[in-house]
Write an enzyme that holds these catalytic residues in place. Structure first.
Site, PDB file in Angstrom:
ATOM      1  N   HIS A 186      53.537  18.586  46.511  1.00  0.00           N
ATOM      2  CA  HIS A 186      54.860  19.025  46.951  1.00  0.00           C
ATOM      3  C   HIS A 186      55.193  18.564  48.361  1.00  0.00           C
ATOM      4  O   HIS A 186      56.367  18.381  48.683  1.00  0.00           O
ATOM      5  CB  HIS A 186      55.022  20.527  46.759  1.00  0.00           C
ATOM      6  CG  HIS A 186      55.326  20.807  45.334  1.00  0.00           C
ATOM      7  ND1 HIS A 186      56.594  20.702  44.832  1.00  0.00           N
ATOM      8  CD2 HIS A 186      54.518  21.045  44.295  1.00  0.00           C
ATOM      9  CE1 HIS A 186      56.552  20.899  43.533  1.00  0.00           C
ATOM     10  NE2 HIS A 186      55.306  21.113  43.185  1.00  0.00           N
ATOM     11  N   ARG A 288      65.304  20.086  39.959  1.00  0.00           N
ATOM     12  CA  ARG A 288      64.188  21.046  39.885  1.00  0.00           C
ATOM     13  C   ARG A 288      64.742  22.442  40.160  1.00  0.00           C
ATOM     14  O   ARG A 288      64.856  22.836  41.326  1.00  0.00           O
ATOM     15  CB  ARG A 288      63.127  20.710  40.935  1.00  0.00           C
ATOM     16  CG  ARG A 288      62.299  19.483  40.642  1.00  0.00           C
ATOM     17  CD  ARG A 288      61.186  19.342  41.685  1.00  0.00           C
ATOM     18  NE  ARG A 288      60.161  18.404  41.274  1.00  0.00           N
ATOM     19  CZ  ARG A 288      60.113  17.125  41.663  1.00  0.00           C
ATOM     20  NH1 ARG A 288      61.020  16.641  42.468  1.00  0.00           N
ATOM     21  NH2 ARG A 288      59.126  16.351  41.238  1.00  0.00           N
ATOM     22  N   ASP A 439      52.541  15.136  36.820  1.00  0.00           N
ATOM     23  CA  ASP A 439      51.653  15.951  35.993  1.00  0.00           C
ATOM     24  C   ASP A 439      50.943  15.101  34.946  1.00  0.00           C
ATOM     25  O   ASP A 439      49.793  15.376  34.595  1.00  0.00           O
ATOM     26  CB  ASP A 439      52.442  17.087  35.324  1.00  0.00           C
ATOM     27  CG  ASP A 439      52.579  18.276  36.261  1.00  0.00           C
ATOM     28  OD1 ASP A 439      51.560  18.655  36.865  1.00  0.00           O
ATOM     29  OD2 ASP A 439      53.689  18.797  36.416  1.00  0.00           O
ATOM     30  N   CYS A 486      60.913  10.418  35.955  1.00  0.00           N
ATOM     31  CA  CYS A 486      61.414  11.235  37.070  1.00  0.00           C
ATOM     32  C   CYS A 486      60.268  11.685  37.963  1.00  0.00           C
ATOM     33  O   CYS A 486      60.460  12.446  38.894  1.00  0.00           O
ATOM     34  CB  CYS A 486      62.209  12.435  36.573  1.00  0.00           C
ATOM     35  SG  CYS A 486      61.194  13.603  35.669  1.00  0.00           S
TER      36      CYS A 486
END
Ligand code: PEP
Ligand code: MG
Length: 556
Positions: A186, A288, A439, A486
Protein backbone atom coordinates in the site's frame (compact mmCIF):
# COMPACT_ATOMS: atom_id res chain seq x y z
CA UNK A 1 29.53 11.96 3.32
CA UNK A 2 27.49 10.96 0.29
CA UNK A 3 26.24 7.38 0.48
CA UNK A 4 23.77 5.46 -1.69
CA UNK A 5 21.26 2.87 -0.47
CA UNK A 6 19.38 0.66 -2.91
CA UNK A 7 15.74 -0.40 -2.73
CA UNK A 8 12.93 -1.03 -5.17
CA UNK A 9 11.73 2.07 -7.05
CA UNK A 10 7.94 1.99 -7.18
CA UNK A 11 6.85 5.50 -8.10
CA UNK A 12 8.73 7.61 -10.63
CA UNK A 13 10.42 10.95 -10.07
CA UNK A 14 13.09 12.45 -7.84
CA UNK A 15 12.44 13.87 -4.37
CA UNK A 16 15.05 15.83 -2.44
CA UNK A 17 14.41 16.81 1.15
CA UNK A 18 14.91 16.08 4.82
CA UNK A 19 14.02 12.75 6.39
CA UNK A 20 11.09 12.59 8.80
CA UNK A 21 10.28 9.23 10.32
CA UNK A 22 6.80 7.90 10.82
CA UNK A 23 6.69 7.51 14.61
CA UNK A 24 6.03 3.95 15.72
CA UNK A 25 3.67 3.10 18.55
CA UNK A 26 5.01 4.35 21.85
CA UNK A 27 6.80 1.67 23.81
CA UNK A 28 5.63 0.95 27.30
CA UNK A 29 8.19 2.67 29.59
CA UNK A 30 10.03 0.34 32.02
CA UNK A 31 8.63 0.00 35.54
CA UNK A 32 12.04 0.39 37.26
CA UNK A 33 11.77 2.24 40.59
CA UNK A 34 13.60 5.56 40.91
CA UNK A 35 15.26 6.74 44.16
CA UNK A 36 13.07 9.12 46.21
CA UNK A 37 15.58 11.95 45.86
CA UNK A 38 15.06 11.91 42.07
CA UNK A 39 11.31 12.50 42.38
CA UNK A 40 11.37 16.33 42.19
CA UNK A 41 13.51 16.19 39.04
CA UNK A 42 11.18 13.63 37.41
CA UNK A 43 8.13 15.68 38.39
CA UNK A 44 9.67 18.73 36.76
CA UNK A 45 10.45 16.70 33.60
CA UNK A 46 6.86 15.46 33.45
CA UNK A 47 5.50 18.98 33.95
CA UNK A 48 7.78 20.41 31.25
CA UNK A 49 6.82 17.66 28.77
CA UNK A 50 3.11 18.20 29.41
CA UNK A 51 3.45 21.94 28.89
CA UNK A 52 5.47 21.51 25.71
CA UNK A 53 2.93 19.06 24.26
CA UNK A 54 0.01 21.33 25.17
CA UNK A 55 1.75 24.34 23.61
CA UNK A 56 2.49 22.35 20.47
CA UNK A 57 -1.14 21.20 20.18
CA UNK A 58 -2.38 24.77 20.55
CA UNK A 59 0.10 26.08 17.99
CA UNK A 60 -0.96 23.40 15.50
CA UNK A 61 -4.61 24.22 16.21
CA UNK A 62 -3.98 27.90 15.42
CA UNK A 63 -2.45 26.88 12.12
CA UNK A 64 -5.20 24.43 11.22
CA UNK A 65 -8.20 26.55 12.27
CA UNK A 66 -11.83 25.35 12.08
CA UNK A 67 -12.94 22.07 13.54
CA UNK A 68 -9.40 20.73 13.83
CA UNK A 69 -8.50 23.67 16.08
CA UNK A 70 -11.30 22.82 18.51
CA UNK A 71 -10.14 19.17 18.68
CA UNK A 72 -6.49 20.11 19.21
CA UNK A 73 -7.38 22.66 21.91
CA UNK A 74 -9.48 20.06 23.70
CA UNK A 75 -6.47 17.73 23.59
CA UNK A 76 -4.23 20.46 25.03
CA UNK A 77 -6.70 20.84 27.91
CA UNK A 78 -6.64 17.09 28.50
CA UNK A 79 -2.84 17.16 28.68
CA UNK A 80 -2.98 19.82 31.39
CA UNK A 81 -5.88 18.38 33.36
CA UNK A 82 -4.97 19.19 37.02
CA UNK A 83 -6.32 15.87 38.37
CA UNK A 84 -4.27 13.92 35.88
CA UNK A 85 -1.14 15.92 36.66
CA UNK A 86 -1.71 15.40 40.38
CA UNK A 87 -1.94 11.65 39.77
CA UNK A 88 1.30 11.74 37.73
CA UNK A 89 3.06 13.55 40.60
CA UNK A 90 1.75 11.06 43.17
CA UNK A 91 3.02 8.13 41.12
CA UNK A 92 6.45 9.73 40.71
CA UNK A 93 6.62 10.42 44.47
CA UNK A 94 6.33 6.69 45.14
CA UNK A 95 9.03 5.65 42.69
CA UNK A 96 7.79 5.94 39.07
CA UNK A 97 9.90 7.63 36.41
CA UNK A 98 8.30 10.62 34.69
CA UNK A 99 7.40 8.55 31.60
CA UNK A 100 6.04 5.65 33.65
CA UNK A 101 4.05 8.00 35.87
CA UNK A 102 2.43 9.63 32.82
CA UNK A 103 1.80 6.24 31.21
CA UNK A 104 0.07 4.79 34.30
CA UNK A 105 -1.90 7.92 35.21
CA UNK A 106 -3.28 8.13 31.68
CA UNK A 107 -4.11 4.42 31.73
CA UNK A 108 -6.19 4.89 34.90
CA UNK A 109 -7.96 7.93 33.42
CA UNK A 110 -8.51 6.06 30.17
CA UNK A 111 -10.23 3.17 31.94
CA UNK A 112 -12.50 5.69 33.64
CA UNK A 113 -13.40 7.35 30.34
CA UNK A 114 -13.90 4.10 28.50
CA UNK A 115 -16.48 2.93 31.02
CA UNK A 116 -18.29 6.27 31.10
CA UNK A 117 -20.60 5.96 28.14
CA UNK A 118 -20.43 6.65 24.47
CA UNK A 119 -19.47 10.33 24.29
CA UNK A 120 -16.53 10.09 26.65
CA UNK A 121 -15.48 6.71 25.29
CA UNK A 122 -15.19 8.39 21.88
CA UNK A 123 -12.47 10.62 23.35
CA UNK A 124 -10.29 7.72 24.42
CA UNK A 125 -8.39 7.84 21.11
CA UNK A 126 -7.65 11.55 21.64
CA UNK A 127 -6.44 10.81 25.16
CA UNK A 128 -4.17 8.02 23.89
CA UNK A 129 -2.71 10.42 21.36
CA UNK A 130 -1.94 12.99 24.08
CA UNK A 131 -0.34 10.31 26.27
CA UNK A 132 1.76 9.02 23.35
CA UNK A 133 2.98 12.52 22.63
CA UNK A 134 4.04 13.18 26.22
CA UNK A 135 5.70 9.79 26.64
CA UNK A 136 7.50 10.08 23.28
CA UNK A 137 8.83 13.50 24.28
CA UNK A 138 10.07 12.15 27.61
CA UNK A 139 11.70 9.13 25.95
CA UNK A 140 13.25 11.33 23.25
CA UNK A 141 11.74 9.24 20.40
CA UNK A 142 9.81 10.59 17.38
CA UNK A 143 6.16 11.44 17.97
CA UNK A 144 3.91 8.52 17.01
CA UNK A 145 2.10 8.59 13.71
CA UNK A 146 2.47 11.07 10.89
CA UNK A 147 5.36 13.49 11.56
CA UNK A 148 4.56 16.94 12.88
CA UNK A 149 6.16 19.21 10.34
CA UNK A 150 5.28 22.47 8.70
CA UNK A 151 8.08 22.01 6.17
CA UNK A 152 7.96 19.54 3.25
CA UNK A 153 9.76 16.27 4.03
CA UNK A 154 10.58 12.78 2.74
CA UNK A 155 8.63 10.27 4.81
CA UNK A 156 10.60 7.27 6.07
CA UNK A 157 8.76 4.36 7.69
CA UNK A 158 8.96 0.65 8.33
CA UNK A 159 5.79 0.34 6.22
CA UNK A 160 2.65 2.39 5.76
CA UNK A 161 -0.87 1.15 6.35
CA UNK A 162 -3.87 2.82 4.69
CA UNK A 163 -5.07 4.02 8.10
CA UNK A 164 -1.73 5.81 8.78
CA UNK A 165 -1.59 7.46 5.43
CA UNK A 166 -5.15 8.81 5.56
CA UNK A 167 -3.74 11.54 7.83
CA UNK A 168 -0.90 12.58 5.55
CA UNK A 169 -0.91 16.10 4.18
CA UNK A 170 -0.05 15.54 0.51
CA UNK A 171 1.29 19.07 0.16
CA UNK A 172 4.05 18.28 2.67
CA UNK A 173 5.14 14.80 1.56
CA UNK A 174 7.86 14.99 -1.08
CA UNK A 175 8.34 11.23 -1.32
CA UNK A 176 8.24 7.92 0.57
CA UNK A 177 10.90 5.44 1.58
CA UNK A 178 10.00 2.25 3.43
CA UNK A 179 12.06 -0.59 4.81
CA UNK A 180 9.33 -3.17 4.28
CA UNK A 181 6.71 -3.46 1.56
CA UNK A 182 7.13 -4.66 -1.98
CA UNK A 183 6.22 -3.11 -5.30
CA UNK A 184 2.55 -3.91 -4.66
CA UNK A 185 2.30 -2.81 -1.04
CA UNK A 186 0.00 0.00 0.00
CA UNK A 187 2.94 2.38 0.48
CA UNK A 188 3.71 1.96 -3.22
CA UNK A 189 0.09 2.33 -4.26
CA UNK A 190 -0.39 5.43 -2.15
CA UNK A 191 2.80 7.04 -3.46
CA UNK A 192 1.58 6.55 -7.01
CA UNK A 193 -1.83 7.95 -6.11
CA UNK A 194 -0.17 11.06 -4.67
CA UNK A 195 2.23 11.21 -7.60
CA UNK A 196 5.28 11.35 -5.35
CA UNK A 197 8.50 9.37 -5.87
CA UNK A 198 8.86 6.28 -3.70
CA UNK A 199 11.32 3.54 -2.91
CA UNK A 200 10.30 0.45 -0.90
CA UNK A 201 12.13 -2.58 0.53
CA UNK A 202 15.15 -0.39 1.39
CA UNK A 203 17.29 -2.17 3.99
CA UNK A 204 18.33 0.23 6.76
CA UNK A 205 15.63 2.83 6.00
CA UNK A 206 14.55 3.03 9.62
CA UNK A 207 18.15 3.69 10.75
CA UNK A 208 18.64 6.81 8.62
CA UNK A 209 18.87 9.76 11.02
CA UNK A 210 15.95 12.19 11.28
CA UNK A 211 16.75 15.40 9.39
CA UNK A 212 19.28 13.82 6.98
CA UNK A 213 19.01 15.30 3.50
CA UNK A 214 18.21 12.58 0.96
CA UNK A 215 17.63 12.34 -2.77
CA UNK A 216 15.12 9.61 -3.64
CA UNK A 217 15.00 8.33 -7.22
CA UNK A 218 11.72 6.46 -7.59
CA UNK A 219 12.69 5.13 -11.01
CA UNK A 220 16.02 3.50 -10.10
CA UNK A 221 15.32 2.71 -6.43
CA UNK A 222 18.43 4.66 -5.32
CA UNK A 223 18.38 6.76 -2.17
CA UNK A 224 21.37 9.11 -1.77
CA UNK A 225 22.19 10.25 1.75
CA UNK A 226 23.68 13.74 2.11
CA UNK A 227 24.01 14.40 -1.63
CA UNK A 228 26.34 17.30 -2.53
CA UNK A 229 24.77 20.48 -3.88
CA UNK A 230 26.17 19.58 -7.31
CA UNK A 231 24.52 16.15 -7.22
CA UNK A 232 21.21 17.65 -6.08
CA UNK A 233 21.28 20.13 -8.99
CA UNK A 234 22.12 17.34 -11.42
CA UNK A 235 19.23 15.15 -10.20
CA UNK A 236 16.79 18.05 -10.28
CA UNK A 237 17.80 18.79 -13.87
CA UNK A 238 17.29 15.14 -14.93
CA UNK A 239 13.88 15.05 -13.24
CA UNK A 240 12.81 18.31 -14.90
CA UNK A 241 13.90 17.02 -18.31
CA UNK A 242 11.96 13.77 -17.87
CA UNK A 243 8.92 15.72 -16.73
CA UNK A 244 9.01 18.07 -19.70
CA UNK A 245 9.24 15.15 -22.15
CA UNK A 246 6.25 13.51 -20.50
CA UNK A 247 4.18 16.64 -20.37
CA UNK A 248 4.41 16.70 -24.15
CA UNK A 249 2.61 13.33 -24.34
CA UNK A 250 -1.16 13.43 -24.60
CA UNK A 251 -4.16 11.66 -26.09
CA UNK A 252 -5.53 8.16 -25.73
CA UNK A 253 -3.31 5.12 -25.27
CA UNK A 254 -2.25 3.43 -28.50
CA UNK A 255 0.67 1.63 -30.06
CA UNK A 256 2.59 3.32 -32.86
CA UNK A 257 0.42 1.48 -35.43
CA UNK A 258 -2.79 2.61 -33.79
CA UNK A 259 -3.82 -0.43 -31.68
CA UNK A 260 -5.91 1.13 -28.90
CA UNK A 261 -5.16 0.34 -25.27
CA UNK A 262 -7.23 2.63 -23.05
CA UNK A 263 -5.19 4.11 -20.21
CA UNK A 264 -7.28 4.32 -17.06
CA UNK A 265 -6.68 5.58 -13.55
CA UNK A 266 -6.71 3.76 -10.23
CA UNK A 267 -8.49 5.96 -7.69
CA UNK A 268 -9.44 5.70 -4.03
CA UNK A 269 -12.17 8.33 -4.12
CA UNK A 270 -13.16 11.75 -5.45
CA UNK A 271 -9.92 13.31 -4.14
CA UNK A 272 -7.91 11.38 -6.76
CA UNK A 273 -10.03 12.55 -9.70
CA UNK A 274 -8.22 15.85 -10.46
CA UNK A 275 -4.88 14.06 -10.88
CA UNK A 276 -6.53 11.43 -13.09
CA UNK A 277 -7.94 14.13 -15.36
CA UNK A 278 -4.71 16.13 -15.36
CA UNK A 279 -2.79 13.06 -16.53
CA UNK A 280 -5.27 12.34 -19.31
CA UNK A 281 -6.91 9.20 -17.88
CA UNK A 282 -9.54 7.90 -20.27
CA UNK A 283 -11.62 6.69 -17.36
CA UNK A 284 -11.20 4.79 -14.11
CA UNK A 285 -10.06 1.18 -14.28
CA UNK A 286 -10.08 0.57 -10.54
CA UNK A 287 -12.03 2.54 -7.97
CA UNK A 288 -10.87 1.08 -4.65
CA UNK A 289 -14.01 1.74 -2.63
CA UNK A 290 -12.58 0.51 0.66
CA UNK A 291 -11.06 3.93 1.31
CA UNK A 292 -14.60 5.16 1.93
CA UNK A 293 -14.89 2.57 4.67
CA UNK A 294 -11.66 3.48 6.46
CA UNK A 295 -13.00 6.61 8.18
CA UNK A 296 -14.89 4.50 10.65
CA UNK A 297 -13.88 0.88 10.75
CA UNK A 298 -16.73 0.11 13.19
CA UNK A 299 -19.50 0.34 10.60
CA UNK A 300 -20.22 0.68 6.89
CA UNK A 301 -20.79 4.20 5.54
CA UNK A 302 -24.49 4.92 4.95
CA UNK A 303 -26.03 4.52 1.51
CA UNK A 304 -26.36 8.28 0.96
CA UNK A 305 -22.71 8.95 1.84
CA UNK A 306 -21.70 6.28 -0.64
CA UNK A 307 -23.98 7.65 -3.38
CA UNK A 308 -22.35 11.06 -2.98
CA UNK A 309 -18.79 9.74 -3.28
CA UNK A 310 -19.55 7.45 -6.24
CA UNK A 311 -21.42 10.16 -8.08
CA UNK A 312 -18.50 12.59 -7.81
CA UNK A 313 -16.22 10.06 -9.50
CA UNK A 314 -18.80 9.03 -12.13
CA UNK A 315 -19.54 12.65 -13.05
CA UNK A 316 -15.87 13.32 -13.74
CA UNK A 317 -15.87 10.93 -16.72
CA UNK A 318 -19.12 11.71 -18.50
CA UNK A 319 -18.42 9.59 -21.58
CA UNK A 320 -15.74 7.39 -20.09
CA UNK A 321 -15.60 4.05 -18.42
CA UNK A 322 -15.57 3.81 -14.64
CA UNK A 323 -14.84 0.42 -13.13
CA UNK A 324 -15.85 0.27 -9.49
CA UNK A 325 -14.57 -2.51 -7.32
CA UNK A 326 -16.90 -3.49 -4.51
CA UNK A 327 -15.46 -3.47 -1.03
CA UNK A 328 -12.23 -5.46 -0.68
CA UNK A 329 -11.94 -5.86 3.09
CA UNK A 330 -9.66 -8.22 4.97
CA UNK A 331 -5.99 -9.24 4.99
CA UNK A 332 -3.98 -6.00 4.51
CA UNK A 333 -7.21 -3.93 4.61
CA UNK A 334 -9.04 -5.19 7.73
CA UNK A 335 -12.30 -3.60 8.87
CA UNK A 336 -13.35 -4.17 12.47
CA UNK A 337 -17.00 -4.85 11.71
CA UNK A 338 -16.35 -7.36 8.93
CA UNK A 339 -12.96 -8.98 9.29
CA UNK A 340 -12.58 -11.87 11.72
CA UNK A 341 -9.86 -10.96 14.26
CA UNK A 342 -8.61 -14.49 14.82
CA UNK A 343 -7.73 -15.83 11.40
CA UNK A 344 -4.46 -17.74 11.34
CA UNK A 345 -3.69 -16.54 7.77
CA UNK A 346 -5.72 -13.41 6.96
CA UNK A 347 -4.49 -13.27 3.35
CA UNK A 348 -5.91 -16.76 2.87
CA UNK A 349 -8.99 -16.10 4.95
CA UNK A 350 -12.40 -14.53 4.59
CA UNK A 351 -11.58 -11.43 2.54
CA UNK A 352 -12.74 -9.61 -0.58
CA UNK A 353 -15.81 -11.17 -2.18
CA UNK A 354 -15.84 -13.90 0.47
CA UNK A 355 -16.52 -11.26 3.12
CA UNK A 356 -19.29 -9.69 1.05
CA UNK A 357 -21.02 -13.01 0.44
CA UNK A 358 -21.03 -13.52 4.20
CA UNK A 359 -22.42 -10.00 4.71
CA UNK A 360 -24.87 -9.66 1.80
CA UNK A 361 -26.40 -6.51 3.29
CA UNK A 362 -23.08 -4.64 2.92
CA UNK A 363 -22.81 -5.72 -0.73
CA UNK A 364 -26.46 -4.91 -1.45
CA UNK A 365 -26.13 -1.41 0.05
CA UNK A 366 -23.06 -0.74 -2.02
CA UNK A 367 -24.65 -1.94 -5.25
CA UNK A 368 -27.82 0.06 -4.57
CA UNK A 369 -25.72 3.15 -3.90
CA UNK A 370 -23.89 2.62 -7.19
CA UNK A 371 -27.15 2.20 -9.10
CA UNK A 372 -28.45 5.48 -7.62
CA UNK A 373 -25.17 7.30 -8.25
CA UNK A 374 -25.18 6.35 -11.94
CA UNK A 375 -28.83 7.31 -12.49
CA UNK A 376 -29.17 9.73 -15.40
CA UNK A 377 -25.43 9.81 -16.17
CA UNK A 378 -24.11 8.73 -19.58
CA UNK A 379 -21.05 7.09 -17.97
CA UNK A 380 -20.22 3.45 -18.73
CA UNK A 381 -20.40 1.96 -15.28
CA UNK A 382 -18.70 -1.37 -14.69
CA UNK A 383 -18.67 -3.15 -11.34
CA UNK A 384 -16.27 -5.87 -10.36
CA UNK A 385 -15.64 -8.18 -7.44
CA UNK A 386 -12.24 -8.69 -5.79
CA UNK A 387 -10.83 -12.14 -5.02
CA UNK A 388 -13.05 -14.25 -7.27
CA UNK A 389 -11.81 -17.83 -6.97
CA UNK A 390 -14.13 -19.79 -9.26
CA UNK A 391 -17.24 -19.79 -11.40
CA UNK A 392 -19.56 -20.03 -8.39
CA UNK A 393 -18.06 -16.85 -6.90
CA UNK A 394 -18.57 -15.07 -10.22
CA UNK A 395 -22.15 -16.35 -10.49
CA UNK A 396 -22.99 -15.27 -6.91
CA UNK A 397 -21.61 -11.80 -7.58
CA UNK A 398 -23.48 -11.42 -10.86
CA UNK A 399 -26.70 -12.53 -9.13
CA UNK A 400 -26.24 -9.89 -6.41
CA UNK A 401 -25.69 -7.21 -9.07
CA UNK A 402 -28.83 -8.23 -10.95
CA UNK A 403 -30.85 -8.28 -7.76
CA UNK A 404 -29.74 -4.72 -6.96
CA UNK A 405 -31.11 -3.63 -10.38
CA UNK A 406 -27.73 -2.37 -11.47
CA UNK A 407 -27.48 -1.16 -15.07
CA UNK A 408 -23.80 -1.92 -15.49
CA UNK A 409 -21.36 -4.50 -16.77
CA UNK A 410 -20.38 -7.03 -14.10
CA UNK A 411 -16.82 -8.29 -13.95
CA UNK A 412 -14.41 -10.41 -11.96
CA UNK A 413 -10.95 -9.56 -10.77
CA UNK A 414 -8.36 -12.20 -11.49
CA UNK A 415 -6.21 -12.19 -8.38
CA UNK A 416 -6.14 -15.87 -7.53
CA UNK A 417 -4.32 -18.33 -9.82
CA UNK A 418 -7.43 -20.56 -9.97
CA UNK A 419 -9.34 -17.69 -11.60
CA UNK A 420 -6.64 -17.18 -14.22
CA UNK A 421 -6.46 -20.88 -14.99
CA UNK A 422 -10.25 -21.19 -15.31
CA UNK A 423 -10.95 -17.77 -16.78
CA UNK A 424 -13.06 -19.39 -19.51
CA UNK A 425 -15.54 -20.70 -16.93
CA UNK A 426 -15.66 -17.40 -15.06
CA UNK A 427 -16.40 -15.56 -18.30
CA UNK A 428 -19.60 -17.62 -18.60
CA UNK A 429 -20.91 -15.56 -15.68
CA UNK A 430 -19.42 -12.09 -16.11
CA UNK A 431 -18.73 -9.65 -18.92
CA UNK A 432 -15.13 -8.69 -18.27
CA UNK A 433 -11.97 -9.59 -16.39
CA UNK A 434 -9.52 -7.32 -14.62
CA UNK A 435 -6.16 -8.71 -13.57
CA UNK A 436 -5.15 -7.70 -10.06
CA UNK A 437 -1.50 -8.55 -10.53
CA UNK A 438 -0.56 -7.49 -6.98
CA UNK A 439 -2.53 -10.24 -5.33
CA UNK A 440 -2.05 -12.57 -8.29
CA UNK A 441 1.72 -12.39 -7.66
CA UNK A 442 1.22 -12.82 -3.92
CA UNK A 443 -0.83 -16.00 -4.38
CA UNK A 444 1.15 -17.42 -7.28
CA UNK A 445 4.46 -17.21 -5.42
CA UNK A 446 3.09 -17.66 -1.88
CA UNK A 447 4.90 -14.39 -1.11
CA UNK A 448 3.18 -11.95 1.24
CA UNK A 449 3.01 -8.60 -0.56
CA UNK A 450 3.76 -6.75 2.67
CA UNK A 451 7.10 -8.45 3.27
CA UNK A 452 9.97 -6.46 1.80
CA UNK A 453 12.38 -9.37 1.87
CA UNK A 454 10.20 -11.17 -0.69
CA UNK A 455 10.22 -8.33 -3.25
CA UNK A 456 11.97 -10.63 -5.75
CA UNK A 457 8.96 -12.93 -5.83
CA UNK A 458 6.42 -10.13 -6.04
CA UNK A 459 8.11 -8.81 -9.15
CA UNK A 460 5.39 -8.76 -11.83
CA UNK A 461 7.99 -9.62 -14.47
CA UNK A 462 8.11 -13.18 -13.11
CA UNK A 463 7.43 -15.37 -16.16
CA UNK A 464 4.91 -17.50 -14.20
CA UNK A 465 2.83 -14.39 -13.63
CA UNK A 466 3.10 -13.46 -17.30
CA UNK A 467 1.85 -16.97 -18.19
CA UNK A 468 -1.25 -16.47 -16.04
CA UNK A 469 -1.89 -13.05 -17.57
CA UNK A 470 -1.60 -14.57 -21.05
CA UNK A 471 -3.99 -17.36 -20.19
CA UNK A 472 -6.68 -15.01 -18.83
CA UNK A 473 -6.29 -12.60 -21.76
CA UNK A 474 -6.61 -15.44 -24.27
CA UNK A 475 -9.80 -16.74 -22.61
CA UNK A 476 -11.28 -13.24 -22.82
CA UNK A 477 -10.28 -12.88 -26.48
CA UNK A 478 -11.97 -16.18 -27.34
CA UNK A 479 -15.10 -15.08 -25.45
CA UNK A 480 -15.05 -11.69 -27.19
CA UNK A 481 -14.78 -9.92 -23.83
CA UNK A 482 -12.27 -7.50 -22.33
CA UNK A 483 -9.42 -8.27 -19.96
CA UNK A 484 -7.61 -5.31 -18.40
CA UNK A 485 -4.81 -5.04 -15.86
CA UNK A 486 -5.40 -2.85 -12.80
CA UNK A 487 -2.56 -4.13 -10.62
CA UNK A 488 0.66 -2.18 -10.23
CA UNK A 489 2.22 -4.09 -13.15
CA UNK A 490 0.39 -1.73 -15.51
CA UNK A 491 2.35 1.26 -14.22
CA UNK A 492 5.73 -0.07 -15.36
CA UNK A 493 6.13 1.40 -18.86
CA UNK A 494 8.15 -1.49 -20.29
CA UNK A 495 5.88 -4.10 -18.72
CA UNK A 496 2.83 -2.24 -20.04
CA UNK A 497 4.21 -2.86 -23.54
CA UNK A 498 4.61 -6.56 -22.74
CA UNK A 499 1.11 -6.79 -21.22
CA UNK A 500 -0.28 -5.31 -24.42
CA UNK A 501 1.60 -7.97 -26.34
CA UNK A 502 0.06 -10.63 -24.09
CA UNK A 503 -3.40 -9.50 -25.19
CA UNK A 504 -4.45 -7.26 -22.33
CA UNK A 505 -7.11 -4.79 -23.52
CA UNK A 506 -6.72 -1.87 -21.09
CA UNK A 507 -4.22 -0.68 -18.49
CA UNK A 508 -5.16 0.99 -15.24
CA UNK A 509 -2.64 2.59 -12.89
CA UNK A 510 -1.91 5.37 -10.42
CA UNK A 511 -2.52 8.52 -12.48
CA UNK A 512 1.04 9.82 -12.28
CA UNK A 513 2.24 6.80 -14.28
CA UNK A 514 -0.12 7.36 -17.21
CA UNK A 515 2.18 9.73 -19.19
CA UNK A 516 5.10 7.30 -18.80
CA UNK A 517 3.03 4.37 -20.06
CA UNK A 518 1.47 6.40 -22.88
CA UNK A 519 4.93 7.46 -24.09
CA UNK A 520 6.31 3.90 -23.97
CA UNK A 521 3.33 2.36 -25.77
CA UNK A 522 3.42 4.94 -28.55
CA UNK A 523 6.97 3.86 -29.48
CA UNK A 524 6.13 0.32 -30.60
CA UNK A 525 3.85 -1.53 -32.99
CA UNK A 526 1.51 -4.25 -31.72
CA UNK A 527 3.72 -6.83 -33.44
CA UNK A 528 6.74 -5.55 -31.49
CA UNK A 529 4.73 -5.71 -28.25
CA UNK A 530 3.88 -9.33 -29.05
CA UNK A 531 7.50 -10.23 -29.77
CA UNK A 532 8.60 -8.61 -26.52
CA UNK A 533 5.92 -10.57 -24.66
CA UNK A 534 7.04 -13.85 -26.20
CA UNK A 535 10.65 -13.16 -25.29
CA UNK A 536 9.72 -12.29 -21.72
CA UNK A 537 7.67 -15.47 -21.30
CA UNK A 538 10.54 -17.56 -22.64
CA UNK A 539 12.80 -16.33 -19.80
CA UNK A 540 13.32 -18.07 -16.47
CA UNK A 541 13.46 -15.12 -14.11
CA UNK A 542 12.05 -11.64 -13.73
CA UNK A 543 15.40 -10.01 -14.54
CA UNK A 544 15.87 -12.15 -17.64
CA UNK A 545 12.32 -11.43 -18.75
CA UNK A 546 12.84 -7.69 -18.40
CA UNK A 547 16.19 -7.85 -20.24
CA UNK A 548 14.74 -10.04 -23.01
CA UNK A 549 11.83 -7.66 -23.63
CA UNK A 550 14.19 -4.69 -23.59
CA UNK A 551 16.47 -6.38 -26.08
CA UNK A 552 13.64 -7.15 -28.51
CA UNK A 553 12.34 -3.61 -28.31
CA UNK A 554 15.70 -1.95 -28.76
CA UNK A 555 16.20 -4.13 -31.84
CA UNK A 556 19.52 -5.56 -30.61
C1 PEP B 1 -4.39 -6.23 -7.01
O1 PEP B 1 -4.39 -7.09 -6.13
O2 PEP B 1 -3.63 -6.25 -8.00
C2 PEP B 1 -5.31 -5.08 -6.94
C3 PEP B 1 -5.44 -4.25 -7.95
O3 PEP B 1 -6.00 -4.90 -5.78
P1 PEP B 1 -5.35 -4.34 -4.40
O4 PEP B 1 -3.97 -3.87 -4.71
O5 PEP B 1 -6.24 -3.25 -3.94
O6 PEP B 1 -5.39 -5.56 -3.55
MG1 MG C 1 -6.05 -7.18 -4.75
Amino acid sequence: MEKTLHGVGVSHGVAIGQVRHMGTAVLEPPTTQIPTEDAPREQARAQAAVEAVAADLIARGNLAGGEAQAVLEAQALMAQDPELMADVSRRIAVGSSAERGVYDAFAAYRALLASAGEYLAGRVADLDDVRNRIVARLLGVPMPGVPDSDEPYVLFARDLAPADTALLDPTLVLGFVTEEGGPTSHSAILARALGVPAVVALPGATDVAEGTVVAVDGSTGDVLLDPSQGKQDELRAIAAERKAALAASSGPGRTSDGHRVPLLANVGGPADVPAALANGAEGVGLFRTEFLFLDDSAQAPGEEKQVEAYRKVLEAFPEGRVVVRVLDAGADKPLDFLTPADEPNPALGVRGLRTLLEHPEVLATQLRALAKAAEGLPVHLEVMAPMVADRKDAADFAAACREAGLDAKFGAMVEIPSAALRARAILQEVEFLSLGTNDLAQYTFAADRQVGALARLQDPWQPALLDLVASAAEAARVAGKSCGVCGEAASDPLLAVVLTGLGVTSLSMGSASIPYVRTALAKYTLAQCRRAAEAARAADSAEEARAAAQQVLSGE
